[in-house]
Write an enzyme that holds these catalytic residues in place. Sequence first.
Site, PDB file in Angstrom:
ATOM      1  N   ASN A 136     -36.243  21.874 -21.272  1.00  0.00           N
ATOM      2  CA  ASN A 136     -36.581  20.446 -21.363  1.00  0.00           C
ATOM      3  C   ASN A 136     -38.097  20.281 -21.197  1.00  0.00           C
ATOM      4  OD1 ASN A 136     -37.241  19.896 -18.442  1.00  0.00           O
ATOM      5  ND2 ASN A 136     -35.163  20.734 -18.254  1.00  0.00           N
TER       6      ASN A 136
ATOM      7  N   ASP B 172     -28.219  21.227 -16.605  1.00  0.00           N
ATOM      8  CA  ASP B 172     -26.871  21.083 -16.043  1.00  0.00           C
ATOM      9  C   ASP B 172     -25.932  22.141 -16.617  1.00  0.00           C
ATOM     10  OD1 ASP B 172     -27.330  18.885 -14.373  1.00  0.00           O
ATOM     11  OD2 ASP B 172     -27.346  17.534 -16.094  1.00  0.00           O
TER      12      ASP B 172
ATOM     13  N   LYS C 239     -24.571  13.083  -4.248  1.00  0.00           N
ATOM     14  CA  LYS C 239     -25.074  14.364  -3.737  1.00  0.00           C
ATOM     15  C   LYS C 239     -25.186  14.345  -2.216  1.00  0.00           C
ATOM     16  CE  LYS C 239     -27.565  15.394  -7.998  1.00  0.00           C
ATOM     17  NZ  LYS C 239     -27.604  16.725  -8.622  1.00  0.00           N
TER      18      LYS C 239
ATOM     19  N   ILE D 228     -27.893  22.777  -7.375  1.00  0.00           N
ATOM     20  CA  ILE D 228     -28.631  23.336  -6.234  1.00  0.00           C
ATOM     21  C   ILE D 228     -28.750  22.304  -5.114  1.00  0.00           C
ATOM     22  CG2 ILE D 228     -30.784  24.448  -5.517  1.00  0.00           C
ATOM     23  CD1 ILE D 228     -31.241  24.980  -8.607  1.00  0.00           C
TER      24      ILE D 228
ATOM     25  N   PHE E 146     -34.696  13.909  -7.017  1.00  0.00           N
ATOM     26  CA  PHE E 146     -35.380  13.097  -8.023  1.00  0.00           C
ATOM     27  C   PHE E 146     -34.354  12.706  -9.081  1.00  0.00           C
ATOM     28  CE2 PHE E 146     -40.089  12.805  -8.011  1.00  0.00           C
ATOM     29  CZ  PHE E 146     -40.323  13.364  -6.761  1.00  0.00           C
TER      30      PHE E 146
ATOM     31  N   PRO F 262     -24.768  25.789 -11.350  1.00  0.00           N
ATOM     32  CA  PRO F 262     -24.618  25.309  -9.961  1.00  0.00           C
ATOM     33  C   PRO F 262     -25.542  24.120  -9.725  1.00  0.00           C
ATOM     34  CG  PRO F 262     -25.784  27.431 -10.019  1.00  0.00           C
ATOM     35  CD  PRO F 262     -25.319  27.149 -11.419  1.00  0.00           C
TER      36      PRO F 262
HETATM   37  O1  PMT Z   1     -42.481  17.988 -14.342  1.00  0.00           O
HETATM   38  P1  PMT Z   1     -43.078  16.673 -14.790  1.00  0.00           P
HETATM   39  O2  PMT Z   1     -43.475  16.710 -16.244  1.00  0.00           O
HETATM   40  O3  PMT Z   1     -44.181  16.232 -13.881  1.00  0.00           O
HETATM   41  O4  PMT Z   1     -41.913  15.595 -14.720  1.00  0.00           O
HETATM   42  C1  PMT Z   1     -41.366  15.242 -13.484  1.00  0.00           C
HETATM   43  C2  PMT Z   1     -39.876  14.952 -13.577  1.00  0.00           C
HETATM   44  C3  PMT Z   1     -39.652  13.730 -14.469  1.00  0.00           C
HETATM   45  C4  PMT Z   1     -39.104  16.130 -14.149  1.00  0.00           C
HETATM   46  C5  PMT Z   1     -39.415  14.658 -12.121  1.00  0.00           C
HETATM   47  O5  PMT Z   1     -40.131  13.533 -11.613  1.00  0.00           O
HETATM   48  C6  PMT Z   1     -37.924  14.339 -12.055  1.00  0.00           C
HETATM   49  O6  PMT Z   1     -37.494  13.212 -12.174  1.00  0.00           O
HETATM   50  N1  PMT Z   1     -37.063  15.394 -11.846  1.00  0.00           N
HETATM   51  C7  PMT Z   1     -35.596  15.267 -11.772  1.00  0.00           C
HETATM   52  C8  PMT Z   1     -35.036  15.217 -13.167  1.00  0.00           C
HETATM   53  C9  PMT Z   1     -33.567  14.786 -13.206  1.00  0.00           C
HETATM   54  O7  PMT Z   1     -33.266  13.762 -13.674  1.00  0.00           O
HETATM   55  O8  PMT Z   1     -32.763  15.556 -12.621  1.00  0.00           O
HETATM   56  P2  PMT Z   1     -31.125  15.346 -12.611  1.00  0.00           P
HETATM   57  O9  PMT Z   1     -30.693  13.974 -12.729  1.00  0.00           O
HETATM   58  O10 PMT Z   1     -30.587  16.332 -13.562  1.00  0.00           O
HETATM   59  O11 PMT Z   1     -30.842  15.851 -11.169  1.00  0.00           O
HETATM   60  C10 PMT Z   1     -30.897  15.030 -10.010  1.00  0.00           C
HETATM   61  C11 PMT Z   1     -31.401  15.866  -8.877  1.00  0.00           C
HETATM   62  O12 PMT Z   1     -30.581  17.020  -8.672  1.00  0.00           O
HETATM   63  C12 PMT Z   1     -32.801  16.412  -9.077  1.00  0.00           C
HETATM   64  O13 PMT Z   1     -33.438  16.397  -7.827  1.00  0.00           O
HETATM   65  C13 PMT Z   1     -32.584  17.839  -9.543  1.00  0.00           C
HETATM   66  O14 PMT Z   1     -33.668  18.710  -9.196  1.00  0.00           O
HETATM   67  C14 PMT Z   1     -31.323  18.224  -8.803  1.00  0.00           C
HETATM   68  N2  PMT Z   1     -30.467  19.182  -9.522  1.00  0.00           N
HETATM   69  C15 PMT Z   1     -29.906  18.853 -10.726  1.00  0.00           C
HETATM   70  C16 PMT Z   1     -29.074  19.746 -11.379  1.00  0.00           C
HETATM   71  C17 PMT Z   1     -28.857  21.009 -10.807  1.00  0.00           C
HETATM   72  N3  PMT Z   1     -28.084  21.893 -11.407  1.00  0.00           N
HETATM   73  N4  PMT Z   1     -29.422  21.317  -9.630  1.00  0.00           N
HETATM   74  C18 PMT Z   1     -30.218  20.428  -8.984  1.00  0.00           C
HETATM   75  O15 PMT Z   1     -30.763  20.745  -7.914  1.00  0.00           O
END
Ligand code: PMT
Length: 398
Positions: A209, A278, A342, A308, A324, A306
Amino acid sequence: MELAGKRILLGITGGIAAYKGAELLRLLTREGASVQVVMSAAATRFVTPVTFQALSGQPVFSDQWDPRVANNMAHIDLSRAADVVLVAPASADFIAKVANGLADDLLTTLVLARDCPLLLAPAMNRQMWENPATMRNVATLRADGVAILGPGCGDQACGESGLGRMLEAEEILDELVAHFQPRLLPDVGVLLTAGPTFEAIDPVRGITNLSSGRMGYALARAAREAGARVTLVSGPVSLPCPTGVSRIDVTSARDMHAEVMARVAAHAVFIAVAAVADYRPARTIAQKIKKGAQAAPPAIELVLNPDILAEVAALPKPPLCVGFAAESENLAAYAEHKRRSKGIPLIVGNLIQDGFGGDDNRLILFDDTGEHPLAPAAKIVLARQLVAHIAGLLEKRR
Ligand code: PMT
């Protein structure tokens, strides 16, 4: 500008790294600092004062008896006019003098007379650095509250290699900027994830991504500035590691998961900034997929990675977990849903169009007390505000 309004007294002592002092001076003024240079007599053998005068726009002092100073108290006037004294390079001789309170030239005298913090960036041959006398002097200075920046390790002007190189100008700048930040997380262990993950399809293709890693790297830097011990588990990005941060490079979500789970117990805070895939391909094809080798375009079967953050939050004794959420719409509803599902105390929402890529962002923090929008700003500025919020939550937890 990170040092706007700050008055820096930059001391240069005799060593070949004196030439790097010119680059450091340029960086300091670029960040808005007003810089007064003071050189030891030996330093003027390596680089002339004219260079520093031209770059700082101020006369350079090196003589305790300088006739330009009407009251003959250059050491008092110069040290009172500084917010911080930074000596880079600091030679072994200079370190020895300061550790023992000697004051036999302008720079050592004003250091003794100062009432502001002192930061030293040592530069010398590795044998001189490792000499027990230097080690003793450095220990004395640390005990006296002097900040020792580095030294770095690597090739030296004498042809040897080892500890003793002066830190690079950029690293010294980072340390100085950090010096002016409040120490909100002193010695707190902070573990972060940042960047994208890459899930291989075959040896040359994969699912990834557009995360650049900037937000996570800014947070790692801000946490370190606040005094934390920072470990950054990073997906593939092309950013330099922030000064003083320990970085572990990973590629896939499963690598990231393994590295986080191996380290999390030693950290009080976990901040998941990474955009983790994911799903991953159920199988990685060993050889490059050839176009037209099959009758139909190949289908890629995906399996779940997984989670995390959820797994860390579910540990029997979890660290303070911060997530985030990057959304394209319904930010508040989706972010709050992620926070609850979460089981984490704080989630940071950002819109995809604001967050991914660039240097700036717009964040809304969601915690048990509600929504906290932060004004749009550079990622490092937002990161410092977020660190302050996290420090507040950590304090309440204690
Ligand atoms: O890197 P940049 O270009 O500066 O951009 C920053 C960002 C937009 C990537 C950052 O600010 C951000 O928003 N990151 C989270 C992206 C997201 O939407 O993640 P998610 O909705 O898939 O996951 C939610 C949370 O679970 C996140 O904290 C993610 O790190 C965590 N997660 C998700 C899936 C997974 N398998 N393991 C995780 O730990």
